[in-house]
Design a protein around this motif. Sequence first.
Motif, PDB file in Angstrom:
ATOM      1  N   GLN A 151     -19.856  -2.522  -0.051  1.00 31.40           N
ATOM      2  CA  GLN A 151     -18.504  -2.573  -0.608  1.00 31.40           C
ATOM      3  C   GLN A 151     -17.707  -3.748  -0.048  1.00 31.40           C
ATOM      4  O   GLN A 151     -17.007  -4.438  -0.770  1.00 31.40           O
ATOM      5  CB  GLN A 151     -17.753  -1.267  -0.293  1.00 31.40           C
ATOM      6  CG  GLN A 151     -18.375  -0.024  -0.905  1.00 31.40           C
ATOM      7  CD  GLN A 151     -18.033   0.121  -2.378  1.00 31.40           C
ATOM      8  OE1 GLN A 151     -17.915  -0.862  -3.093  1.00 31.40           O
ATOM      9  NE2 GLN A 151     -17.873   1.335  -2.839  1.00 31.40           N
ATOM     10  N   ARG A 152     -17.813  -3.958   1.270  1.00 23.52           N
ATOM     11  CA  ARG A 152     -16.898  -4.915   1.893  1.00 23.52           C
ATOM     12  C   ARG A 152     -17.551  -6.248   2.239  1.00 23.52           C
ATOM     13  O   ARG A 152     -16.859  -7.221   2.507  1.00 23.52           O
ATOM     14  CB  ARG A 152     -16.309  -4.311   3.173  1.00 23.52           C
ATOM     15  CG  ARG A 152     -17.324  -4.098   4.279  1.00 23.52           C
ATOM     16  CD  ARG A 152     -16.700  -3.607   5.575  1.00 23.52           C
ATOM     17  NE  ARG A 152     -17.712  -3.554   6.600  1.00 23.52           N
ATOM     18  CZ  ARG A 152     -18.205  -2.435   7.116  1.00 23.52           C
ATOM     19  NH1 ARG A 152     -17.755  -1.266   6.712  1.00 23.52           N
ATOM     20  NH2 ARG A 152     -19.129  -2.485   8.060  1.00 23.52           N
ATOM     21  N   PHE A 184     -13.711   0.560  -6.544  1.00 20.94           N
ATOM     22  CA  PHE A 184     -13.707  -0.675  -5.765  1.00 20.94           C
ATOM     23  C   PHE A 184     -14.995  -1.458  -6.020  1.00 20.94           C
ATOM     24  O   PHE A 184     -14.980  -2.674  -6.219  1.00 20.94           O
ATOM     25  CB  PHE A 184     -13.565  -0.349  -4.274  1.00 20.94           C
ATOM     26  CG  PHE A 184     -13.303  -1.557  -3.403  1.00 20.94           C
ATOM     27  CD1 PHE A 184     -12.008  -1.929  -3.098  1.00 20.94           C
ATOM     28  CD2 PHE A 184     -14.348  -2.312  -2.900  1.00 20.94           C
ATOM     29  CE1 PHE A 184     -11.759  -3.053  -2.306  1.00 20.94           C
ATOM     30  CE2 PHE A 184     -14.120  -3.417  -2.106  1.00 20.94           C
ATOM     31  CZ  PHE A 184     -12.808  -3.783  -1.805  1.00 20.94           C
ATOM     32  N   LYS A 197     -21.076   1.063   2.952  1.00 18.87           N
ATOM     33  CA  LYS A 197     -19.775   0.402   3.150  1.00 18.87           C
ATOM     34  C   LYS A 197     -19.950  -1.113   3.202  1.00 18.87           C
ATOM     35  O   LYS A 197     -19.096  -1.868   2.730  1.00 18.87           O
ATOM     36  CB  LYS A 197     -19.127   0.891   4.442  1.00 18.87           C
ATOM     37  CG  LYS A 197     -18.597   2.315   4.364  1.00 18.87           C
ATOM     38  CD  LYS A 197     -18.047   2.750   5.707  1.00 18.87           C
ATOM     39  CE  LYS A 197     -17.658   4.223   5.683  1.00 18.87           C
ATOM     40  NZ  LYS A 197     -17.271   4.707   7.021  1.00 18.87           N
ATOM     41  N   TYR A 238     -11.221   6.764   0.765  1.00 21.17           N
ATOM     42  CA  TYR A 238     -12.394   5.960   0.413  1.00 21.17           C
ATOM     43  C   TYR A 238     -13.323   6.717  -0.536  1.00 21.17           C
ATOM     44  O   TYR A 238     -13.935   6.112  -1.433  1.00 21.17           O
ATOM     45  CB  TYR A 238     -13.150   5.545   1.671  1.00 21.17           C
ATOM     46  CG  TYR A 238     -12.502   4.402   2.424  1.00 21.17           C
ATOM     47  CD1 TYR A 238     -12.436   3.132   1.851  1.00 21.17           C
ATOM     48  CD2 TYR A 238     -11.950   4.587   3.681  1.00 21.17           C
ATOM     49  CE1 TYR A 238     -11.843   2.079   2.533  1.00 21.17           C
ATOM     50  CE2 TYR A 238     -11.356   3.538   4.371  1.00 21.17           C
ATOM     51  CZ  TYR A 238     -11.302   2.280   3.786  1.00 21.17           C
ATOM     52  OH  TYR A 238     -10.705   1.240   4.454  1.00 21.17           O
ATOM     53  N   LYS A 260     -12.624  -9.826   0.218  1.00 16.29           N
ATOM     54  CA  LYS A 260     -12.660  -8.408  -0.146  1.00 16.29           C
ATOM     55  C   LYS A 260     -12.821  -7.510   1.074  1.00 16.29           C
ATOM     56  O   LYS A 260     -12.407  -6.349   1.044  1.00 16.29           O
ATOM     57  CB  LYS A 260     -13.760  -8.123  -1.167  1.00 16.29           C
ATOM     58  CG  LYS A 260     -15.178  -8.080  -0.633  1.00 16.29           C
ATOM     59  CD  LYS A 260     -16.115  -7.528  -1.700  1.00 16.29           C
ATOM     60  CE  LYS A 260     -17.519  -7.374  -1.180  1.00 16.29           C
ATOM     61  NZ  LYS A 260     -18.419  -6.736  -2.147  1.00 16.29           N
ATOM     62  N   ASP A 307     -14.105   4.370  -3.729  1.00 17.56           N
ATOM     63  CA  ASP A 307     -15.338   3.591  -3.596  1.00 17.56           C
ATOM     64  C   ASP A 307     -15.977   3.194  -4.931  1.00 17.56           C
ATOM     65  O   ASP A 307     -16.317   2.018  -5.126  1.00 17.56           O
ATOM     66  CB  ASP A 307     -16.355   4.342  -2.726  1.00 17.56           C
ATOM     67  CG  ASP A 307     -16.175   4.032  -1.247  1.00 17.56           C
ATOM     68  OD1 ASP A 307     -15.416   3.098  -0.931  1.00 17.56           O
ATOM     69  OD2 ASP A 307     -16.788   4.717  -0.408  1.00 17.56           O
ATOM     70  N   TYR A 310     -10.686  -4.189   1.644  1.00 15.11           N
ATOM     71  CA  TYR A 310     -11.318  -2.873   1.822  1.00 15.11           C
ATOM     72  C   TYR A 310     -10.894  -2.212   3.127  1.00 15.11           C
ATOM     73  O   TYR A 310     -10.663  -0.999   3.175  1.00 15.11           O
ATOM     74  CB  TYR A 310     -12.842  -3.039   1.782  1.00 15.11           C
ATOM     75  CG  TYR A 310     -13.594  -1.725   1.721  1.00 15.11           C
ATOM     76  CD1 TYR A 310     -13.668  -1.010   0.535  1.00 15.11           C
ATOM     77  CD2 TYR A 310     -14.224  -1.202   2.841  1.00 15.11           C
ATOM     78  CE1 TYR A 310     -14.357   0.196   0.456  1.00 15.11           C
ATOM     79  CE2 TYR A 310     -14.917  -0.006   2.781  1.00 15.11           C
ATOM     80  CZ  TYR A 310     -14.983   0.684   1.590  1.00 15.11           C
ATOM     81  OH  TYR A 310     -15.665   1.875   1.530  1.00 15.11           O
TER      82      TYR A 310
END
Length: 796
Positions: free
Chosen positions: A342-343, A585, A339, A578, A652, A582, A656
Motif C-alpha cells: 500500500q505505502r 487506497f 502494508k 485502515y 504515497k 485499504d 498512508y
Amino acid sequence: MAEMKDVFGQEPHPVEDDLYKEPMRKRRKSDRDQRFRAFPSVEQSALKEYEKLESRTRRVLSNTYQKLIQSVFLDDSIPNGVKYLINRLLALIEKPTVDPIYIGLFGSTGAGKSSLINAIIQQAMFLPVSGESICTSCIVQVSSGCCAQYEAKIHLLSDQEWREELKNLTKLLHRTEELGREEADAWNRDEAVEEATWKLQIIYGNGAESKNYEELLRAKPKRKIPTSRVITLKAEEAEELSIKLDPYIRTQRRDWDGEAAEMHIWPLIKHVEVTLPKSDLIPEGVVLVDIPGTGDFNSIRDEMWKKTIDKCSVIWVISDIERVSGGRAHEDLLNESIKACQRGFCRDVALVVTKTDKLHLPEYLRERKAGNQAIQSQREAVLERNEMIKLQRTRILKEKLKRKLPADFKVLEASDLVYTVSAQEYWQQALLTEEETEIPKLREYVRKRLLDKKRRTVTKYVTEAFGLLLLTDSFSSTENLPNEHLHTSVLRRFAEEKVELLEKAIGQCFACMEQPLQEGVRTARTSYRCILRACLVRSKGNQGFHQTLKAVCLKNGIYASRTLARIDLNEALTQPIYDQIDPVFGSIFRTGKPTGSALMPHIDAFKHSLQEKMIEIGIRSGWKYDSCKNNFLIQEISAILGGLEGHILRRKRRVYESLTASVQSDLKLCYEEAAQITGKKACERMKDAIRRGVDRQVAEGMFERAQERMQHQFQQLKTGIVEKVKGSIATMLTLALSQGDGLYKELADVGSEYKEMEKLHRSLREVAENARLRKGMQEFLLRASPSKAGPPGTSL
C-alpha cells in the motif's frame, strides 16, 4: 528550468558547472558479458541484445553530447533551449542501467532467512545460522557485483545517533528503590530491561547498566570505534570473509565467554552490505535483504527497518513448516508486507515455507486424511505434505490479499504465492532432488524479475533517447512550419483545458476516500477501548512488562525488539480506519484501465490526449507526419509525464502513514507523562495514564483530526501533481517555439546520430520478438525433456 526538477527524477545540471563534464565511461565488453553468468543461455541472448541496444543508444547520446559541447564552447550566452537539451542529454547518459531489485526476506527469529540466502548464493555457512536462537542482529544486504574479492561494509550508528539511544536506554533502566520485592523481581525479568542491560554491557562492560547517561558519555567503550563509522572487510574466498563477518552480525548469547573484540560493537551496527564477486547464481542488480525481527528500539535502525521494507519490490515472508499453520508471527509479517504494497514499492508478496524436510512419518501417517494412495516413504510424505501446504496457504493468502488490495493487483494473478523450500535438503539431497527443494525455483523467479525489468527499462530508455535526438535534430532543422505560433497557442489552450479536467479527475479519485474514512473513524471511536485493553494486557499480568511498557512510552507508542512481537499503539488504534480504507487506497494507486478511483490511468489518458491533439494539429496544419518537431513533442510528453509515477510512489507513503502519525502526535504528551511514572505499582499507573490520555484525545476529536490530516495530504499530493504537469507542459511548449524566439541557434549537424537512433528505436520490436521466440523454444524443449528422478537411494 525550475519546473524540470523532480519530473525527470533529479535536479537539472547547471550549465555553467556541468556543461563540459565527461559522460560516464562505457563498461568494458568482458565486464558486461560477465554480468549474465547467472542466466541460462536463452536468457543470456535476450539480455545481451538489450545490453547492446542500450550501449549503442548511450554511445549515440554521448556523440551527440560531444558535438553540442563543441558547437557552444566559445559562446558567451547559450540559449535556454540548448541548455535544456544538454542537461537532458547528460542526465540520460549518466542514468543508471537498472535500479537494483530489492528482495526482502522478512521473517521472525529462527525462520531460516539466513539459511535460505546461503542456499540461494551457494555458500552453505556464509551468513550465521542457528537452529536454536536468533542469529542475525541487523539488516544484511547481499548482492553480486564487479568486484574481484568478497567484500563487506559494516555501517555504524553515528556518534549523535548512539547518544540518542544511550539516553533512552538509561531512562529505561532508571529504577527507584520504592519497589517491593515482587515488583523488583518482575522489573528485573522484563525483556526490555534485559535487552538494554545487555547492550550497555557489550559496549562498556559489566556494571554499565547501573551508570547514568552522563557517566556513560565519559566512559570509554571496550573497543575503539572508527571515526568513519564504516568498517570494510575483504577476502579472496567466501569462507574467509564469513569468518571475519560473523562476529559483527551474529547476535551473541549472554552466557558467551569467548568474546572477540568485534563482538563489542554489534549494538552500534546500523546495517551491513555484502558484495559477492560476479556470481553464476545471483545476477548483478539483485539485492537479497535479510530483515530480522520486527524492528528495533533504536529510532534510526527502526526507521531503516521500515524504509528497507518499503523499498523492496518483492517481499518473501519466511516461516518454517512447524509454525506456518499454528503460529501468529508470520500472519503479522504478512500484514506488514501487505502494508508495504500500500505505502511502498512492493508489487509482489509470497510466503516461503522453510525446513520442509522436517516430518515425523508415523505421526504424519496417523493424522493423514487426504488421498487414497498409500505413502511408501518419507520422501513421498514430504512431497505430499508440501503440496497440501501450498494449496491451503495459497488459498488463505489470496483471500487475505483480496480483502486488502484491489482486484486487479498483479500479485493476485501470480501462479506461485507459496514456495516450500528446504535448505538442508538442497545441500544433502537425501530425500529430495535439487529442483524439489525449490531453491532453483526462487533463483529462476529472481532472474525473470531482472530480465523483465531490463526489458522495460531499456525500452523506456531507447524511446526517451529517440525523443531527445528528434529534438536535437529539430534544433538544426531548417524545416519551416506554417503558423507555428498558432499551433503552439492552440495546443496550449487545449492543454490548459485538459489540465483542468485532470485536476477534477484527481479530486474525484481522492474523494473516494471520504466515505471509508468516515466509516473507519466511527468504528475506531467505538472500538478503541477494546483495542487498547488488548495492547496493554499480558498473559501473566504485569510480570515482565513493567519496563517494556515504559519503552513503549519513551518511543511515543512504539516498541520493537528482537524477541517480542512489535508493539505499536498508534497503529493498533488506527487499524479500524485502515481496514476500511485499504481496498480504496490500493485502487487509487493501482495501474490498469481508467476508472473513477485509479489515479495513474487518468494521467496516462491526459498524456495520450495531448499526443493525439499534437498529431491532429500537425495534420490539419500541413506538418509532415514524420516531422521532427511533431515527433519530438509526442515523445517528450511521455518523458516528462513519465517521471510523475515515481513522484507519486514516493509521496504515497506519507499519505498512508498520516493517520498513525497524527494519532502519535496527539498522544505524545500522554506518552511522555506515562514514561515519567516510577515507583510502586508503576505499571498499572502507566496503563491508567495512557487510558486517560487516549480517552481525552478521542473525546477532543483525535480520529477526526487524523481523517482531516490524511485528506490534507491527499490535497497536497493533488496540488503537487497539477503544478508539475503545468510546469512540464509549459516547458515543452516553450521548447516547441520557432527559431525566431531565440531558443535555437545553429548547432553541429547530428543527422547521422539521429538516423542511427531511429534504427535503434525500430529494432526494439525485433529484440522483443527474438526474446519471445527463444522463450517459446525453451519451453518446448523443457516439455519434451524427460523428468528427473529422485535422489539416489530414495523410493519412487
